[in-house]
Design an enzyme around this catalytic site. Structure first.
Site, PDB file in Angstrom:
ATOM      1  N   ARG A  21     101.343   4.055  12.841  1.00  0.00           N
ATOM      2  CA  ARG A  21     102.294   4.434  11.784  1.00  0.00           C
ATOM      3  C   ARG A  21     102.332   5.949  11.590  1.00  0.00           C
ATOM      4  NH1 ARG A  21     101.562  -0.456   7.335  1.00  0.00           N
ATOM      5  NH2 ARG A  21     103.370  -1.601   8.070  1.00  0.00           N
ATOM      6  N   LYS A  45     106.940 -22.319   9.549  1.00  0.00           N
ATOM      7  CA  LYS A  45     107.545 -23.187   8.540  1.00  0.00           C
ATOM      8  C   LYS A  45     108.990 -22.855   8.214  1.00  0.00           C
ATOM      9  CE  LYS A  45     103.333 -24.359   6.054  1.00  0.00           C
ATOM     10  NZ  LYS A  45     102.616 -24.191   4.794  1.00  0.00           N
ATOM     11  N   GLY A  62     105.555  -9.932  11.885  1.00  0.00           N
ATOM     12  CA  GLY A  62     104.160  -9.683  12.241  1.00  0.00           C
ATOM     13  C   GLY A  62     103.722 -10.425  13.500  1.00  0.00           C
ATOM     14  N   GLY A 120     108.116  -7.079   5.959  1.00  0.00           N
ATOM     15  CA  GLY A 120     108.935  -7.642   4.879  1.00  0.00           C
ATOM     16  C   GLY A 120     110.330  -7.051   4.803  1.00  0.00           C
TER      17      GLY A 120
HETATM   18  P1  ADP Z   1     106.378 -13.936  12.002  1.00  0.00           P
HETATM   19  O1  ADP Z   1     105.070 -13.394  11.463  1.00  0.00           O
HETATM   20  O2  ADP Z   1     106.769 -13.240  13.283  1.00  0.00           O
HETATM   21  O3  ADP Z   1     107.477 -13.941  10.989  1.00  0.00           O
HETATM   22  P2  ADP Z   1     105.555 -16.658  11.495  1.00  0.00           P
HETATM   23  O4  ADP Z   1     104.426 -16.178  10.662  1.00  0.00           O
HETATM   24  O5  ADP Z   1     106.685 -17.339  10.832  1.00  0.00           O
HETATM   25  O6  ADP Z   1     106.117 -15.467  12.435  1.00  0.00           O
HETATM   26  O7  ADP Z   1     105.035 -17.726  12.565  1.00  0.00           O
HETATM   27  C1  ADP Z   1     103.978 -17.504  13.446  1.00  0.00           C
HETATM   28  C2  ADP Z   1     103.048 -18.683  13.491  1.00  0.00           C
HETATM   29  O8  ADP Z   1     103.727 -19.895  13.826  1.00  0.00           O
HETATM   30  C3  ADP Z   1     101.989 -18.509  14.559  1.00  0.00           C
HETATM   31  O9  ADP Z   1     100.732 -18.479  13.942  1.00  0.00           O
HETATM   32  C4  ADP Z   1     102.137 -19.736  15.453  1.00  0.00           C
HETATM   33  O10 ADP Z   1     100.920 -20.269  15.906  1.00  0.00           O
HETATM   34  C5  ADP Z   1     102.834 -20.702  14.539  1.00  0.00           C
HETATM   35  N1  ADP Z   1     103.509 -21.760  15.293  1.00  0.00           N
HETATM   36  C6  ADP Z   1     104.537 -21.640  16.146  1.00  0.00           C
HETATM   37  N2  ADP Z   1     104.873 -22.814  16.687  1.00  0.00           N
HETATM   38  C7  ADP Z   1     104.031 -23.729  16.168  1.00  0.00           C
HETATM   39  C8  ADP Z   1     103.860 -25.146  16.338  1.00  0.00           C
HETATM   40  N3  ADP Z   1     104.657 -25.850  17.161  1.00  0.00           N
HETATM   41  N4  ADP Z   1     102.887 -25.754  15.637  1.00  0.00           N
HETATM   42  C9  ADP Z   1     102.084 -25.033  14.814  1.00  0.00           C
HETATM   43  N5  ADP Z   1     102.202 -23.718  14.604  1.00  0.00           N
HETATM   44  C10 ADP Z   1     103.159 -23.062  15.280  1.00  0.00           C
END
Ligand code: ADP
Ligand code: MG
Length: 397
Positions: free
Chosen positions: A36, A197, A354, A377
């Site tokens: 950063r 999710k 992230g 964010g």
């Molecule tokens: P970002 O931080 O890029 O916004 P998220 O935090 O929404 O992404 O999602 C990342 C997480 O989703 C990872 O820890 C990954 O392991 C999990 N993930 C992705 N696909 C699956 C799955 N089929 N079952 C369980 N966890 C999953």
């Protein structure tokens, strides 16, 4: 794009409060990752080259409006000086006598770093008095902290309304990339939304469905969409209470003509651990005692073929549980395709989030993307179609 850049400002002999994000990780009193800090170097050097005097304003940690010893920005001084190749004077407060004294003593080519803005309760409250005290230190405001732009704070929003204001180079790069990806993109546009999710990405999905031509849904959230279509997903991560919402998103997609791409085939396993035995099955054939951990090869083919027809790609969220092999395969393959098309000049690709940044780095594809946002964010809120107060304040000027 209605915001000004450093090119539009006369900085000769002027003092410029510059809002930066140097909220870096620190261990045992040392900066462990200076990324950063390195990113703000072009902005600071540009201001110096134009004869301006940069005074850096930043937050550090969450001191919640109090002076907290362990959250002093002083710890970043050595890393800042190394990155900038110049001496940096530290002021023990971001307003008042310490700040005024440091600014008054500035020599040409010198940089001042002011103490953590969040030591003042007025920062996060966007207190006009605090903003005015900061404004009194200089003549031109530069905001280079896109990652803090989703918060209307005194140093991000309030200050921008009190001085002639412009975007720094990092902010400019981020805004230009985001504008190209979603503001006024070359079509067709594809979006990839993955991750754990649906519930954390509802607004994101709702906004994208109305704006993009193709929406790839992957990761754990795809399981909820499969459920919504009456497909059982065994032990997979899924949100049964969100199936109605998933159906609404699919309905909206039908109305707007957005092509939704869900997994056709999936990788299933009985355990989520490295080297766990896994199988590829059709998306509607997940065994009752197994869980879906990645998209399958056919789905990857469909995704890659879609990328080939598109001019713009925006990506948030991995397609599978990428942290553990072999469940990173779909994310890696799709990321490699996006990087290849981008390198060939056929695609503008922007990604953020992230875990997404971690996944694309792991895939070795990050460097091939047009732009990788590390803004967290702020990137997500922008993808959700929300106005960012820090950016809006620059536009209003
Ligand atoms: P970002 O931080 O890029 O916004 P998220 O935090 O929404 O992404 O999602 C990342 C997480 O989703 C990872 O820890 C990954 O392991 C999990 N993930 C992705 N696909 C699956 C799955 N089929 N079952 C369980 N966890 C999953
Ligand atoms: Mg995450």
């Amino acid at each position: 794009m209605a915001w000004k850049t450093l090119d539009d400002m006369d900085l000769a002999g002027k003092t410029a409060p510059v809002r930066v994000d140097i909220n870096v990780p620190v261990e045992d009193g040392r900066v462990t990752d200076a990324t950063r800090i390195e990113k703000i170097v072009p902005t600071v050097k540009d201001i110096l080259a134009k004869g301006g005097k940069p005074i850096l304003l930043a937050h550090f940690g969450r001191p919640k409006g109090q002076r907290v010893e362990g959250m002093s920005l002083k710890v970043t001084l050595p890393a800042l000086e190394a990155a900038l190749g110049t001496t940096v004077t530290f002021a023990e407060d971001c307003i008042g006598l310490p700040a005024k004294t440091a600014v008054a003593g500035m020599q040409p080519g010198q940089v001042v770093l002011l103490e953590n803005t969040r030591f003042h309760p007025g920062e996060e409250k966007n207190d006009p008095q605090l903003a005015a005290a900061m404004a009194a230190l200089g003549e031109v405001y530069v905001n280079d902290a896109f990652s803090a732009a989703h918060r209307a704070h005194a140093s991000t929003e309030g200050l921008a309304r009190l001085l002639p204001a412009c975007a720094g180079r990092l902010m400019e790069a981020e805004l230009t990339a985001l504008e190209a990806a979603l503001g006024n993109p070359e079509r067709p546009v594809a979006a990839v939304v993955g991750g754990a999710k649906v519930s954390t990405k509802l607004e994101l999905l709702g906004n994208l469905v109305a704006k993009v031509d193709h929406l790839v849904i992957g990761g754990g959230m795809a399981n909820t969409f499969l459920l919504a279509q009456g497909v059982e997903v065994g032990q997979s991560l899924a949100e049964r209470d969100m199936t109605g919402t998933a159906r609404e998103i699919l309905d909206k997609a039908r109305e707007t003509g957005c092509n939704v791409i869900l997994p056709q085939d999936v990788v299933v396993a009985r355990e989520f651990k490295a080297g766990a035995e896994s199988q590829i099955v059709a998306a509607d054939a997940c065994p009752a005692d197994a869980m879906i951990l990645d998209a399958g090869p056919q789905t990857v083919e469909t995704i890659c073929a879609t990328f080939e027809t598109c001019k713009t790609l925006i990506w948030n969220g991995p397609l599978g549980a990428f942290e553990i092999e072999p469940f990173d395969a779909a994310t890696n393959a799709a990321a490699a395709k996006a990087a290849e098309l981008t390198r060939a000049g056929a695609l503008i690709s922007v990604a953020g989030g992230g875990d997404t940044v971690a996944a694309l780095n792991r895939a070795g594809a990050a460097a091939g993307f047009t732009y990788i946002s590390t803004a967290g964010g702020a990137f997500l809120e922008w993808m959700e179609g929300k106005a960012l107060p820090g950016v809006e304040a620059l536009e209003a000027e």
